[in-house]
Structures are given as structure tokens and as C-alpha cells.
Write an enzyme that holds these catalytic residues in place. Structure first.
Site, short mmCIF file in Angstrom:
data_model
loop_
_atom_site.label_atom_id
_atom_site.label_comp_id
_atom_site.label_asym_id
_atom_site.label_seq_id
_atom_site.Cartn_x
_atom_site.Cartn_y
_atom_site.Cartn_z
N LYS A 171 0.88 -1.18 0.00
CA LYS A 171 0.00 0.00 0.00
C LYS A 171 0.91 1.22 0.00
O LYS A 171 2.02 1.19 0.52
CB LYS A 171 -0.88 0.00 1.24
N1 GLU Z 1 -7.37 -0.48 -2.86
C1 GLU Z 1 -8.11 -1.69 -3.03
C2 GLU Z 1 -8.11 -2.51 -1.76
O1 GLU Z 1 -7.91 -2.01 -0.69
C3 GLU Z 1 -7.68 -2.50 -4.25
C4 GLU Z 1 -6.26 -2.83 -4.35
C5 GLU Z 1 -5.88 -3.43 -5.71
O2 GLU Z 1 -6.74 -3.58 -6.55
O3 GLU Z 1 -4.69 -3.71 -5.87
O4 GLU Z 1 -8.40 -3.67 -1.78
#
Ligand code: GLU
Length: 429
Positions: A119
Site C-alpha cells: 500500500k
Molecule cells: N485499494 C483496493 C483494496 O484495498 C484494491 C487494491 C488493488 O486492486 O490492488 O483492496
């Protein structure tokens, strides 16, 4: 409670009660007691592989220069490339990114996707940026973390404060610098540049599937079930509308200004979603209105917190009257609230399972990019449905076998897979 809304994919509150990292570590320790994984593996999983910090200079529209801080936290990649969103929010921290990256490791593992967890984000309020500034900031951020990411290494995606357009700029910046168009470097792009059909709706769709399966497990049906949804962004609105399509009575939905409430069920398509018109839920002509706090305490079959993190806390968990909680946001339930809800016999379907549709369709998008072949919306939704059901069944089997909560069961499945991969690869050198 913070006042940020679920503008884009998901949101985590920045309430000081418990950070995402603290919650994630607590959840890992709790799950570790239910699963036969080596202590050394658990110890390794408490620490991210790396957290990269970069300075991101931006020339503002008025000609002045400001430098923002950006992060990319990479938790674990034993099962495949790091994967996870990028958020633009004034209270992004290295610690927050680390906690959120851990959740991505479990989310990918519970879905059995060949990805690890990451992240990242930039400490900035996206509402203070003009479109041109947002584009320049995104391009420079992409350049600053270019060495850290890549289609085989770490694949970012949208998250809070970022969207498909942000991903298109990011992909363009990366591709220009690498000298080769590389759609697979990020997911959540517009379909015209290699995005997947159905990606935008996917987190909401998986939340609706999780709610449907939870109702089935507890001997109810979606048809006629009452549902309340906090947050009417891409997760909340898509989940609410799908459940409405399937016959549920969605009695309340909210945004930052409060909730529209109708005991006969709202016309969810007539309530403007955040994408259609930001913060306009209260323009819907509902017979009643509620505060966001009251929505969480409604006596409904399913309540879906799909806006902020840390909204179910020790202060209100005793007042929850829903039969089932389905987590649409990442981290909406603090550890203390989790314990209270568990003691009260209210099941909580965890975020790492319920909202995993986003990263699952990100995986489909990545496959489509690598193969240079677009899937139909029907195929995307069919494969999402079958992967959600398979993950659901794995988690349900743990609930049945181990007398554990749904969260612990999802962790047991995820940790089992990650632990096995670590054991099989061993520790280098
Ligand atoms: N931000 C989204 C999550 O928290 C998707 C992450 C992604 O698709 O890589 O799951």
C-alpha cells in the site's frame, strides 16, 4: 470521527483510537493462535519487507513549489508480486501504509491470488489540488517510486483519493520513462488503456456477494432482507444497488452529511452516488433522515460500514442491532468492537474477504494486460462470482471446523497459505 468520505475505493479513518498497523498486528497475533504456522514465519510477517519514502516536488498552478511526502509499503511477496492501492490523503503515514499493506497480503491470500501485499500514498489533500496539479503530482510520484514498482514486482491500484484517471497518468508516466507501454504496472485503469470491465464496481459487488452468502449461512434470503449502508461511494453504492436488484430492502444509505432512511426501502438508483454527485445523498427525498451514528445502530438484517475505518468502536458496538455486519471499508471495526460484537454473537464478515472483489478484478485486469486480450463484463463477473464463492467456502469451512469468528477464519485461511509458501521457499540465505 473524521469527516473524510469514501470518495473513491475505500477509506480508513484516522481516529486516534487504534492505527491500522496496531489493528493489523493484533489480528495477526489472534489468528496465529488458531493456525499451525512456525513462530519464525509469524515473526517475519509482523514486519514489512520495506517501506520506501520519497519527496515529491510539485509546481503549483501559481508557480510556487511544494514538496509532498510519498510512501510505498511492501509487506510480503512470498506468493507473488506486491499488490495494493495508492491513497492521497493528508494523514497518510508510513505506519498506516504498513498496516494497510498487511491487510493486502491477507486479502490476496484469502482469495488465493498470486500476489503479496503493498500500500502506498502521498500525504496530500486531493481536494486542494487542481486537476493539473493532481496530474503533475501523480507523474512525479510515479517517477520517484519507479524503481520500487513494476508489473512483475509491485502493482499499484486506486484507493482513497485516487481513481481510474490517476492510474492512467501513473501508467503513462511509467511507460514514458521505461520507453515501452506497460499497462500491467497498475490496475484500476480506464478500460481504453487496458483497464478491466467491471473493475470499478467490483469491490461493491463482492460486498453484496458476501452479504448474500452471510444471509444464506444464517438461514435468511437476500429477498426481503433489510440492509443499511454507511457510505455511498464506489463500494457502498454498488453494494446497495446490487442488493436492491436482488430483492433486499435497502432502508438507509449515507454520506458525510447523514443518511436517507425509508423503512419501505429506498430507490437506490435515485440516490446520487459519490461518483454521480458528491455528497448529495441528502438531496434524495426520503421520508426520514438519520445521522451516520444512528445508521450503524439500525435494527436491520445487515449493516455495511463502507465509508470509514474505525467506525465500530468500544463506544457503539453494544448498540449495534443488526444481525450481521459486512465490512465494506478497510478496517471499519476496532479490535475492541470486534470482541464486543463477537461476545454478543453478531457475526462480522471481514474486509479482507468482503471487499476483496477490487483486488480480484485487479488480478483479472493484470492478466488481460499481460495477454493483451480484453475480457467481457460477463466473464469478469462470472469469474469474480466463482472466486468469491470459493474463498467464501474456504472461510466458512474454518468457521464450521474451528468455532472461530469469521475474521479469524479468514486469517486462518490466508495465514495458512502464506505460511505454507514461506515454509516451502525457506529463509534465504
Ligand atoms: N485499494 C483496493 C483494496 O484495498 C484494491 C487494491 C488493488 O486492486 O490492488 O483492496
Amino acid at each position: 470521527m473524521a469527516t473524510n468520505t469514501l470518495d473513491d475505493e475505500d477509506a480508513t479513518d484516522y481516529e486516534e483510537t487504534e492505527s491500522a498497523l496496531e489493528t493489523a498486528l493484533r489480528q495477526l497475533s489472534a489468528a496465529a493462535t488458531h493456525v499451525d504456522v512456525d513462530d519464525g514465519v509469524i515473526e517475519r510477517l509482523k514486519h514489512p519487507t520495506r517501506v520506501v519514502e520519497v519527496g515529491v516536488p510539485l509546481k503549483r498552478d501559481d508557480g510556487s513549489v511544494e514538496v509532498f511526502t510519498g510512501y510505498r509499503a511492501q509487506h510480503d511477496d512470498v506468493r507473488g508480486p506486491y499488490k495494493g492501492g495508492l491513497r492521497y490523503h493528508p494523514e497518510v503515514t508510513a505506519e498506516e501504509c504498513t498496516g494497510l499493506s498487511m491487510w493486502m497480503t491477507w486479502k490476496c491470500a484469502v482469495m488465493d491470488l498470486p500476489f503479496g501485499g503493498a500500500k502506498g500514498g502521498v500525504v496530500v489533500n486531493p481536494k486542494d489540488l487542481s486537476p493539473g496539479e493532481k496530474e503533475r503530482l501523480t507523474r512525479r510520484f510515479a517517477e520517484e517510486i519507479r524503481e520500487t514498482i513494476g508489473p512483475k514486482k509491485d502493482i499499484p491500484a486506486p484507493d482513497m483519493g485516487t481513481d481510474a484517471q490517476t492510474m492512467a497518468w501513473f501508467m503513462d508516466a511509467y511507460s514514458m520513462q521505461e520507453g515501452v507501454t506497460t499497462p500491467g504496472v497498475v490496475t484500476g485503469k480506464p478500460p481504453v488503456v487496458g483497464g478491466s470491465e467491471g473493475r470499478e464496481e467490483a469491490p461493491g459487488r463482492s460486498v453484496a456477494i458476501a452479504a448474500r452468502e452471510a444471509l444464506r449461512y444464517y438461514d435468511k434470503t437476500v429477498d426481503g432482507a433489510t440492509v443499511a449502508v454507511q457510505g455511498f461511494g464506489s463500494v457502498g453504492a454498488n453494494a446497495a444497488r446490487l442488493l436492491d436488484d436482488w430483492g433486499a430492502d435497502v432502508v438507509a444509505v449515507s454520506d458525510v452529511n447523514g443518511a436517507a432512511y425509508d423503512t419501505d426501502g429506498l430507490d437506490t438508483y435515485a440516490v446520487p452516488s459519490h461518483e454521480e454527485q458528491p455528497e448529495a445523498v441528502m438531496t434524495y427525498d426520503a421520508p426520514n433522515t438519520l445521522t451516520n451514528e444512528e445508521l450503524l445502530e439500525l435494527d436491520v438484517d445487515v449493516v455495511i460500514p463502507a465509508a470509514l475505518g474505525n467506525v465500530l468502536t468500544a463506544d457503539n458496538a453494544d448498540d449495534v442491532q443488526a444481525d450481521i455486519v459486512v465490512e465494506g471499508a478497510n478496517g471499519p471495526t476496532t479490535s475492541a468492537a470486534d470482541t464486543i460484537l463477537d461476545e454478543r454473537g453478531i457475526p462480522v464478515i471481514p474486509d479482507i474477504l468482503a471487499n476483496a472483489g477490487g483486488v480480484t478484478v485487479s488480478y483479472f485486469e493484470w492478466l488481460q494486460d499481460i495477454n493483451r486480450r480484453q475480457w467481457s463484463l460477463e466473464r469478469v463477473n462470472d469469474e469474480l462470482e466463482s472466486m468469491m464463492l470459493s474463498a467464501w467456502n474456504d472461510v466458512e469451512a474454518e468457521v464450521e471446523a474451528g468455532d472461530v469468528s469469521w475474521r479469524d477464519a479468514a486469517y486462518v485461511v490466508a495465514l495458512g497459505r502464506v505460511g505454507e509458501a514461506k515454509a516451502s521457499r525457506g529463509l534465504w540465505p
